[in-house]
Design an enzyme around this catalytic site. Sequence first.
Site, mmCIF file in Angstrom:
data_model
loop_
_atom_site.group_PDB
_atom_site.id
_atom_site.type_symbol
_atom_site.label_atom_id
_atom_site.label_comp_id
_atom_site.label_asym_id
_atom_site.label_seq_id
_atom_site.Cartn_x
_atom_site.Cartn_y
_atom_site.Cartn_z
ATOM 1 N N CYS A 144 0.672 -1.269 -0.043
ATOM 2 C CA CYS A 144 -0.031 0.068 0.045
ATOM 3 C C CYS A 144 0.751 1.390 -0.143
ATOM 4 O O CYS A 144 1.694 1.261 0.643
ATOM 5 C CB CYS A 144 -0.824 0.059 1.262
ATOM 6 S SG CYS A 144 -1.894 -1.603 1.526
ATOM 7 N N SER A 167 2.806 -4.217 3.260
ATOM 8 C CA SER A 167 3.445 -3.247 3.777
ATOM 9 C C SER A 167 2.817 -2.056 3.289
ATOM 10 O O SER A 167 1.985 -1.935 2.337
ATOM 11 C CB SER A 167 4.950 -3.255 2.603
ATOM 12 O OG SER A 167 5.525 -4.655 2.934
ATOM 13 N N CYS A 168 3.162 -1.227 4.003
ATOM 14 C CA CYS A 168 2.313 0.299 3.762
ATOM 15 C C CYS A 168 3.527 1.643 4.041
ATOM 16 O O CYS A 168 3.875 1.575 4.915
ATOM 17 C CB CYS A 168 1.312 0.633 4.740
ATOM 18 S SG CYS A 168 0.372 2.026 4.224
ATOM 19 N N VAL A 169 3.547 2.021 2.807
ATOM 20 C CA VAL A 169 4.418 3.220 2.729
ATOM 21 C C VAL A 169 4.174 4.514 2.443
ATOM 22 O O VAL A 169 3.082 4.529 1.651
ATOM 23 C CB VAL A 169 5.820 2.806 2.131
ATOM 24 C CG1 VAL A 169 6.528 1.530 2.837
ATOM 25 C CG2 VAL A 169 5.518 2.706 0.932
#
Length: 124
Positions: free
Chosen positions: A77, A103-105
């Site tokens: 994401c 994963s969220c960055v």
Amino acid sequence: MLEKVYTSNAPEAIGPYSQAIKCGNMLFTSGQIPINPATGNVEAEGITDQATQVMKNLAAVLAEAGTSFDNVVKTTCFLSDMADFVAFNAVYAEYFTSKPARSCVAVKTLPKNVLVEVEVIAEL
């Protein structure tokens, strides 16, 4: 053997890529942004509405490939502002009830200056 996935119920690719690729018993989607596939435009405003459109787009690609959110094993994401994390998670949790790896960055800029983009890997 690789097989391209295409549905008119999700946005056309805006570059030289496919909506998704089947490889064996796995599906790899390209990142979906909140483009309304009926108009080709970003109409949703705010993180909640944009995230909802992204999920609708992902649902269409997953369905075309013969799978669903329940079979997603990994998501990546991208948010344009980490301040949207809580609101994004509220929408995300409605769709990814199986809680896949994620994963969220935060990124500097997303295509068409949208607020969110999501890609997934799913089992077929």
